[in-house]
Write a protein that holds these residues in place. Sequence first.
Motif, PDB file in Angstrom:
ATOM      1  N   GLU A 149     -39.693 -29.356  -1.712  1.00 44.55           N
ATOM      2  CA  GLU A 149     -38.754 -28.476  -2.415  1.00 44.55           C
ATOM      3  C   GLU A 149     -39.502 -27.409  -3.216  1.00 44.55           C
ATOM      4  N   TYR A 150     -40.542 -27.818  -3.934  1.00 40.81           N
ATOM      5  CA  TYR A 150     -41.272 -26.859  -4.764  1.00 40.81           C
ATOM      6  C   TYR A 150     -42.211 -25.980  -3.942  1.00 40.81           C
ATOM      7  N   GLU A 178     -41.245 -24.429  -1.414  1.00 42.47           N
ATOM      8  CA  GLU A 178     -40.382 -23.278  -1.130  1.00 42.47           C
ATOM      9  C   GLU A 178     -40.405 -22.269  -2.273  1.00 42.47           C
ATOM     10  N   ARG A 179     -40.831 -22.723  -3.445  1.00 48.02           N
ATOM     11  CA  ARG A 179     -40.933 -21.847  -4.623  1.00 48.02           C
ATOM     12  C   ARG A 179     -42.384 -21.419  -4.858  1.00 48.02           C
ATOM     13  N   ASP A 189     -41.140 -26.777 -13.255  1.00 52.98           N
ATOM     14  CA  ASP A 189     -40.192 -25.734 -13.668  1.00 52.98           C
ATOM     15  C   ASP A 189     -40.761 -24.904 -14.815  1.00 52.98           C
ATOM     16  N   LEU A 210     -43.582 -22.622 -13.479  1.00 53.55           N
ATOM     17  CA  LEU A 210     -43.062 -21.506 -12.690  1.00 53.55           C
ATOM     18  C   LEU A 210     -42.385 -20.449 -13.556  1.00 53.55           C
TER      19      LEU A 210
END
Length: 193
Positions: free
Chosen positions: A62-63, A65-66, A158, A161
């Motif tokens: 998931e991360y 993708e970021r 989070d 980022l």
Amino acid sequence: MAVSSLMVPLGTRAPDFELPSVAGPMVTLADLDGPALLVMFLCNHCPYVRHVERALAATVAEYAERGVAAVGICSNDTDAYPDDGPAGLAGQARRAGFTFPYLVDAGQQVAKAYRAMCTPDLFVYDMRRDLVYRGAFDDSTPGNGVPVTGARLRQALDHVLRGEPVPEPHKPSMGCSLKWKRGNEPAWLLTVG
């Protein structure tokens, strides 16, 4: 034997490395580009890793993708723990759904450089590759009944980022002790107590 992570000082620079992956190619620190980097000391046989491995794989995907780069490293003595050899790690990667490079630190020098203590032991670095979080995936351990969520790691990523510091205190990771080869134990391990 269960131990906790060492809690390396925040701001420590990510040590460089060049290690073979279970897929074959060599991977270096410089290969891992992104606004944040997650370095995970893992292994195949540890029940603490097995307890979180699927959720860890999903969180990392998931991360990714970021833009978060991630790498798993196994530094255990494979003579004493053959399930942690390359074939076992490749099987674990398939079983758990790991999409990140999974590296073999046969000489254990990378584990020493990062001051890894246990599996899992998680380190998050910012864009400059300075340490901003070290600690637990979440509050779940085998048998404690707490759901596996990855909440602590997710919160840390989070913050990174968003360019924010990760609020302390950081809860140490807990897991199986790293399996050092006889005579290869780092000098700093003797002072941990």
